[in-house]
Design a protein around this motif. Structure first.
Motif, mmCIF file in Angstrom:
data_model
loop_
_atom_site.group_PDB
_atom_site.id
_atom_site.type_symbol
_atom_site.label_atom_id
_atom_site.label_comp_id
_atom_site.label_asym_id
_atom_site.label_seq_id
_atom_site.Cartn_x
_atom_site.Cartn_y
_atom_site.Cartn_z
ATOM 1 N N VAL A 192 0.836 -1.212 0.000
ATOM 2 C CA VAL A 192 0.000 0.000 0.000
ATOM 3 C C VAL A 192 0.864 1.253 0.000
ATOM 4 O O VAL A 192 0.613 2.194 -0.764
ATOM 5 N N LEU A 193 1.886 1.293 0.837
ATOM 6 C CA LEU A 193 2.757 2.471 0.885
ATOM 7 C C LEU A 193 3.477 2.676 -0.441
ATOM 8 O O LEU A 193 3.677 3.815 -0.874
ATOM 9 N N THR A 194 3.857 1.590 -1.091
ATOM 10 C CA THR A 194 4.506 1.697 -2.399
ATOM 11 C C THR A 194 3.533 2.230 -3.441
ATOM 12 O O THR A 194 3.878 3.126 -4.218
ATOM 13 N N LEU A 195 2.332 1.688 -3.460
ATOM 14 C CA LEU A 195 1.334 2.132 -4.440
ATOM 15 C C LEU A 195 0.930 3.586 -4.242
ATOM 16 O O LEU A 195 0.604 4.288 -5.202
ATOM 17 N N LEU A 196 0.959 4.043 -2.990
ATOM 18 C CA LEU A 196 0.563 5.425 -2.694
ATOM 19 C C LEU A 196 1.740 6.392 -2.707
ATOM 20 O O LEU A 196 1.602 7.553 -2.314
ATOM 21 N N ASP A 197 2.903 5.929 -3.154
ATOM 22 C CA ASP A 197 4.109 6.762 -3.240
ATOM 23 C C ASP A 197 4.490 7.393 -1.909
ATOM 24 O O ASP A 197 4.754 8.597 -1.816
ATOM 25 N N ALA A 198 4.529 6.583 -0.873
ATOM 26 C CA ALA A 198 4.944 7.085 0.436
ATOM 27 C C ALA A 198 6.391 7.562 0.368
ATOM 28 O O ALA A 198 7.196 7.049 -0.412
ATOM 29 N N GLN A 203 6.981 -2.054 -14.727
ATOM 30 C CA GLN A 203 6.532 -1.079 -13.727
ATOM 31 C C GLN A 203 6.939 -1.566 -12.325
ATOM 32 O O GLN A 203 6.495 -2.626 -11.882
ATOM 33 N N PRO A 204 7.764 -0.797 -11.639
ATOM 34 C CA PRO A 204 8.236 -1.210 -10.311
ATOM 35 C C PRO A 204 7.107 -1.436 -9.301
ATOM 36 O O PRO A 204 7.183 -2.352 -8.489
ATOM 37 N N LYS A 205 6.069 -0.619 -9.362
ATOM 38 C CA LYS A 205 4.965 -0.784 -8.415
ATOM 39 C C LYS A 205 4.260 -2.119 -8.620
ATOM 40 O O LYS A 205 3.846 -2.772 -7.662
ATOM 41 N N LEU A 206 4.111 -2.526 -9.860
ATOM 42 C CA LEU A 206 3.497 -3.814 -10.144
ATOM 43 C C LEU A 206 4.379 -4.940 -9.618
ATOM 44 O O LEU A 206 3.886 -5.931 -9.071
#
Length: 101
Positions: A36-42, A71-74
């Protein structure tokens, strides 16, 4: 007297099963929080993000680079998501085995 001892052992195994379940769920929670933190660009320099990221890296079971999409987030979602599912399955199996004893 053996009935009391058997009951005590069952109670002890129940407590151990509960502890295993809690520990497993905390690990799964850390992995999901990292996703979640990665997807939300924490902010990666934030203490909480660093704390979660550090523990997620320890608990990823070597699956941190299982998938390497462009894509790094994926990649984080897939890799840490698979690790979370594996932890959940392992925890569930161990808890059920302990409860059956």
């Amino acid at each position: 007297m053996t009935a009391t001892m058997g009951s005590t052992v069952r109670n002890g195994l129940g407590i151990i099963a509960t502890i295993v379940r809690i520990v497993g769920l905390v690990i799964v929670g850390i992995l999901v929080a990292h996703i979640v933190l990665t997807l939300l660009d924490a902010n990666p320099s934030n203490f909480v993000a660093q704390f979660i990221s550090g523990y997620a890296a320890r608990f990823n079971l070597g699956l941190g680079n299982l998938f390497v999409p462009s894509q790094p987030k994926l990649g984080v979602t897939l890799n840490y998501g698979v690790a979370a599912i594996v932890w959940l399955v392992i925890t569930t199996v161990i808890v059920r085995l302990l409860r059956r004893l």
